[in-house]
Enzyme design. Structure first.
Site, PDB file in Angstrom:
ATOM      1  N   HIS A  56       0.876  -1.174   0.000  1.00 36.83           N
ATOM      2  CA  HIS A  56       0.000   0.000   0.000  1.00 36.83           C
ATOM      3  C   HIS A  56       0.912   1.222   0.000  1.00 36.83           C
ATOM      4  O   HIS A  56       1.995   1.172   0.598  1.00 36.83           O
ATOM      5  CB  HIS A  56      -0.833   0.084   1.275  1.00 36.83           C
ATOM      6  CG  HIS A  56      -1.753  -1.057   1.515  1.00 36.83           C
ATOM      7  ND1 HIS A  56      -1.371  -2.213   2.138  1.00 36.83           N
ATOM      8  CD2 HIS A  56      -3.067  -1.207   1.225  1.00 36.83           C
ATOM      9  CE1 HIS A  56      -2.400  -3.024   2.220  1.00 36.83           C
ATOM     10  NE2 HIS A  56      -3.442  -2.450   1.675  1.00 36.83           N
ATOM     11  N   ASP A  59       2.398   1.707   3.326  1.00 36.25           N
ATOM     12  CA  ASP A  59       3.354   0.707   3.840  1.00 36.25           C
ATOM     13  C   ASP A  59       4.769   1.192   3.556  1.00 36.25           C
ATOM     14  O   ASP A  59       5.719   0.868   4.275  1.00 36.25           O
ATOM     15  CB  ASP A  59       3.207  -0.645   3.125  1.00 36.25           C
ATOM     16  CG  ASP A  59       1.848  -1.282   3.345  1.00 36.25           C
ATOM     17  OD1 ASP A  59       1.179  -0.926   4.326  1.00 36.25           O
ATOM     18  OD2 ASP A  59       1.471  -2.150   2.518  1.00 36.25           O
ATOM     19  N   MET A  90       2.414  -5.762  -7.924  1.00 31.61           N
ATOM     20  CA  MET A  90       1.114  -5.163  -7.584  1.00 31.61           C
ATOM     21  C   MET A  90       1.298  -4.058  -6.543  1.00 31.61           C
ATOM     22  O   MET A  90       2.193  -4.136  -5.699  1.00 31.61           O
ATOM     23  CB  MET A  90       0.198  -6.275  -7.028  1.00 31.61           C
ATOM     24  CG  MET A  90      -1.166  -5.836  -6.549  1.00 31.61           C
ATOM     25  SD  MET A  90      -1.215  -5.330  -4.816  1.00 31.61           S
ATOM     26  CE  MET A  90      -1.827  -6.817  -4.017  1.00 31.61           C
ATOM     27  N   GLU A 183     -11.217  -6.270  -5.012  1.00 31.00           N
ATOM     28  CA  GLU A 183     -11.210  -7.345  -4.012  1.00 31.00           C
ATOM     29  C   GLU A 183     -12.435  -7.222  -3.099  1.00 31.00           C
ATOM     30  O   GLU A 183     -12.647  -6.174  -2.485  1.00 31.00           O
ATOM     31  CB  GLU A 183      -9.921  -7.253  -3.189  1.00 31.00           C
ATOM     32  CG  GLU A 183      -9.848  -8.262  -2.057  1.00 31.00           C
ATOM     33  CD  GLU A 183      -8.522  -8.190  -1.305  1.00 31.00           C
ATOM     34  OE1 GLU A 183      -7.562  -7.564  -1.815  1.00 31.00           O
ATOM     35  OE2 GLU A 183      -8.462  -8.750  -0.197  1.00 31.00           O
ATOM     36  N   LYS A 185     -15.011  -8.306   0.108  1.00 30.06           N
ATOM     37  CA  LYS A 185     -15.019  -8.822   1.479  1.00 30.06           C
ATOM     38  C   LYS A 185     -16.402  -8.502   2.042  1.00 30.06           C
ATOM     39  O   LYS A 185     -16.891  -7.394   1.837  1.00 30.06           O
ATOM     40  CB  LYS A 185     -13.917  -8.148   2.302  1.00 30.06           C
ATOM     41  CG  LYS A 185     -13.728  -8.734   3.685  1.00 30.06           C
ATOM     42  CD  LYS A 185     -12.531  -8.073   4.368  1.00 30.06           C
ATOM     43  CE  LYS A 185     -12.345  -8.601   5.768  1.00 30.06           C
ATOM     44  NZ  LYS A 185     -11.230  -7.929   6.465  1.00 30.06           N
ATOM     45  N   GLU A 219      -9.998 -13.078  -2.666  1.00 32.10           N
ATOM     46  CA  GLU A 219      -9.234 -13.574  -1.505  1.00 32.10           C
ATOM     47  C   GLU A 219      -9.956 -14.755  -0.874  1.00 32.10           C
ATOM     48  O   GLU A 219     -11.148 -14.683  -0.576  1.00 32.10           O
ATOM     49  CB  GLU A 219      -9.037 -12.469  -0.460  1.00 32.10           C
ATOM     50  CG  GLU A 219      -8.401 -13.044   0.811  1.00 32.10           C
ATOM     51  CD  GLU A 219      -7.965 -12.040   1.840  1.00 32.10           C
ATOM     52  OE1 GLU A 219      -7.425 -10.985   1.453  1.00 32.10           O
ATOM     53  OE2 GLU A 219      -8.156 -12.310   3.035  1.00 32.10           O
ATOM     54  N   HIS A 222     -11.798 -14.175   2.478  1.00 34.37           N
ATOM     55  CA  HIS A 222     -12.975 -13.307   2.368  1.00 34.37           C
ATOM     56  C   HIS A 222     -14.177 -14.077   1.835  1.00 34.37           C
ATOM     57  O   HIS A 222     -15.302 -13.872   2.283  1.00 34.37           O
ATOM     58  CB  HIS A 222     -12.674 -12.106   1.473  1.00 34.37           C
ATOM     59  CG  HIS A 222     -11.617 -11.214   2.040  1.00 34.37           C
ATOM     60  ND1 HIS A 222     -11.164 -10.098   1.399  1.00 34.37           N
ATOM     61  CD2 HIS A 222     -10.920 -11.281   3.212  1.00 34.37           C
ATOM     62  CE1 HIS A 222     -10.236  -9.497   2.142  1.00 34.37           C
ATOM     63  NE2 HIS A 222     -10.069 -10.209   3.240  1.00 34.37           N
ATOM     64  N   ASP A 247      -5.460 -13.485  -3.839  1.00 36.38           N
ATOM     65  CA  ASP A 247      -4.956 -13.411  -2.463  1.00 36.38           C
ATOM     66  C   ASP A 247      -5.170 -14.763  -1.801  1.00 36.38           C
ATOM     67  O   ASP A 247      -6.311 -15.157  -1.499  1.00 36.38           O
ATOM     68  CB  ASP A 247      -5.698 -12.326  -1.665  1.00 36.38           C
ATOM     69  CG  ASP A 247      -5.107 -10.937  -1.890  1.00 36.38           C
ATOM     70  OD1 ASP A 247      -4.163 -10.810  -2.690  1.00 36.38           O
ATOM     71  OD2 ASP A 247      -5.586  -9.984  -1.243  1.00 36.38           O
ATOM     72  N   ASP A 257     -11.717 -11.986   9.748  1.00 40.58           N
ATOM     73  CA  ASP A 257     -10.696 -12.176   8.711  1.00 40.58           C
ATOM     74  C   ASP A 257      -9.381 -12.610   9.362  1.00 40.58           C
ATOM     75  O   ASP A 257      -8.613 -11.779   9.830  1.00 40.58           O
ATOM     76  CB  ASP A 257     -10.519 -10.832   7.988  1.00 40.58           C
ATOM     77  CG  ASP A 257      -9.680 -10.963   6.747  1.00 40.58           C
ATOM     78  OD1 ASP A 257      -9.585 -12.069   6.185  1.00 40.58           O
ATOM     79  OD2 ASP A 257      -9.120  -9.936   6.321  1.00 40.58           O
ATOM     80  N   ASP A 259      -6.734 -14.370   8.038  1.00 32.32           N
ATOM     81  CA  ASP A 259      -5.512 -14.231   7.221  1.00 32.32           C
ATOM     82  C   ASP A 259      -4.399 -15.184   7.644  1.00 32.32           C
ATOM     83  O   ASP A 259      -3.249 -14.769   7.831  1.00 32.32           O
ATOM     84  CB  ASP A 259      -5.007 -12.771   7.252  1.00 32.32           C
ATOM     85  CG  ASP A 259      -5.908 -11.824   6.478  1.00 32.32           C
ATOM     86  OD1 ASP A 259      -6.642 -12.274   5.575  1.00 32.32           O
ATOM     87  OD2 ASP A 259      -5.873 -10.612   6.775  1.00 32.32           O
ATOM     88  N   ASP A 289      -1.782 -13.149   1.041  1.00 31.91           N
ATOM     89  CA  ASP A 289      -2.253 -12.036   1.862  1.00 31.91           C
ATOM     90  C   ASP A 289      -2.580 -12.599   3.235  1.00 31.91           C
ATOM     91  O   ASP A 289      -3.738 -12.827   3.577  1.00 31.91           O
ATOM     92  CB  ASP A 289      -3.486 -11.380   1.227  1.00 31.91           C
ATOM     93  CG  ASP A 289      -3.874 -10.124   1.987  1.00 31.91           C
ATOM     94  OD1 ASP A 289      -3.082  -9.699   2.850  1.00 31.91           O
ATOM     95  OD2 ASP A 289      -4.951  -9.578   1.735  1.00 31.91           O
TER      96      ASP A 289
END
Ligand code: GLT
Ligand code: MN
Ligand code: MN
Length: 389
Positions: A56, A59, A90, A183, A185, A219, A222, A247, A257, A259, A289
């Site tokens: 991101h 990030d 990406m 994406e 969710k 994902e 999700h 993902d 979530d 992950d 992810d």
């Protein structure tokens, strides 16, 4: 660990800076790992054999960084990429963390927030493209509501469409070689997030001005949160030419979530997914992810990341076994047996075909009695997965 399960660049395994960089904080507790810099994370990913790193905007560049700070961070990051050979396939925008996005970004009720989100995304697209990204992900974590008293759901859709149309034109105007991947969710962090599943997004993409530029980043966790079959979502995206990115992670059923490490929970679903991606020769990133359990230090983070890739490669090998297993293939051929009498009825409608089909004398009783041997086929799959076959 044998060499067979060693990750190589051609496997296209990628991680986000936010995944291996996750410090373990959650709504109930503080961070358990110190924060590593993007450069340190690139080196960590190189050490474990990843192919690429995604991020991101924030990030990499803190929300309040000055232009000079930004340029220095980008220079350092580029050097780390050159030193390690890692690529950036990406990039994405953080449109969920800052309080300004508490009511959403592109779908917020305040037009100033909506336009700020567009500004932030254009700048983040520039950053992603500068570092080599060819796919740009949109995860609308805050694009939703707690109460439908607060927002007209059709306004949410209209605003989201307007933003994506604007950004597609921006990409075209800049001459960028970039595709957008949406994406889904169902909830978390909002009570309900708009366009909650991959299927809903596919329908929405068809209403955009440039549907050819926009696809999906489904994902696994999700889709499982919504109680759905992830493979079916991926297959629909693939069939529509819309599987731009994926993902991979895992999840204990329909909870929050989580992950988790790929393959840590739903081995069978993960197997069918890997078999599908490999059989259709999906050529995009295999992006994990996910993040390490909160119990781990950075050695545990490496164990987590290595585990994602190792499990993928083991399942890939199992998929090859499945494809070559004579008994399994014999059963599959038998299940899919064709009756020459049906061939004339295949394909498109024509009046003569319809007339003949309406008159055809099916032996319904015999058809209904036919055992399909799916129990045997499934057990053979389980035997294969458990390593006794
Ligand atoms: C966030 C979310 C992920 C998205 C990331 C991209 S951010 O961690 O939980 O599913 O893919 O915005
Ligand atoms: Mn997730
Ligand atoms: Mn994701």
């Amino acid at each position: 660990m044998t060499n067979l399960y060693e990750p190589k660049p051609e496997h296209k395994f990628t991680f986000g800076l936010w995944t291996v960089g996750n410090t373990g904080s959650d709504p109930f507790g503080a961070a358990v790992r110190n924060k590593l810099s993007p450069v340190e994370l690139v080196h960590l990913l190189a050490e474990i054999g990843a192919y690429g790193v995604n991020f991101h905007d924030n990030d990499l560049i803190p929300f309040d960084a000055t232009p000079t700070e930004r340029d220095q961070i980008v220079r350092d990051f580029k050097r780390a990429l050159e030193e390690t050979g890692l690529v950036v396939p990406m990039a994405t925008t953080n449109l969920f963390h800052h309080p300004v996005f508490k009511d959403g970004a592109f779908t917020a009720n305040d037009p100033r927030v909506r336009k700020f989100a567009l500004q932030k995304t254009m700048r983040a697209i520039d950053l992603g493209v500068e570092l080599g990204a060819k796919i740009y992900v949109f995860w609308g974590g805050r694009e939703g509501v707690e109460s439908d008293a607060t927002k007209d759901p059709t306004a949410g859709l209209r605003r989201f469409r307007e933003a994506l149309n604007f950004l597609c034109e921006y990409v075209l105007d800049q001459g960028y070689d970039l595709k957008l991947a949406l994406e889904a969710k169902p909830n978390e962090p909002r009570g309900d997030i708009y366009l909650p599943t991959s299927g809903a997004l596919l329908g929405f993409i068809a209403t955009l001005d440039h549907p050819e530029m926009v696809g999906l980043n489904p994902e696994m966790a999700h889709e499982h949160m919504a109680g759905l079959n992830f493979l079916h979502a991926v297959a629909q995206a693939w069939e529509a030419g819309k599987l731009f990115h994926i993902d991979l992670n895992d999840q204990n059923s329909v909870r929050f979530d989580q992950d988790w490490r790929f393959g840590s929970q739903s081995l069978k679903q993960s197997f069918f997914l890997v078999k599908f991606l490999e059989n259709v020769e999906y050529s995009g990133s295999r992006h994990f992810d996910a993040h390490a359990y909160r119990t781990e230090d950075y050695e545990g983070v490496k164990d987590f990341a290595r585990g994602c890739m190792r499990t993928y490669l083991i399942l890939k090998e199992k998929a090859e076994h499945f494809n070559q297993d004579e008994e399994i293939q014999f059963l599959l051929a038998k299940i899919n047996v064709n009756d020459p009498a049906m061939e004339g009825f295949e394909g498109k409608f024509n009046p003569a075909k319809a007339k003949a089909l309406k008159a055809y004398p099916f032996d319904v009783a015999t058809l209904a009695r036919r055992g399909m041997q799916y129990e045997r086929l499934d057990q053979l799959t389980v035997d294969l997965l458990l390593g006794v076959r």
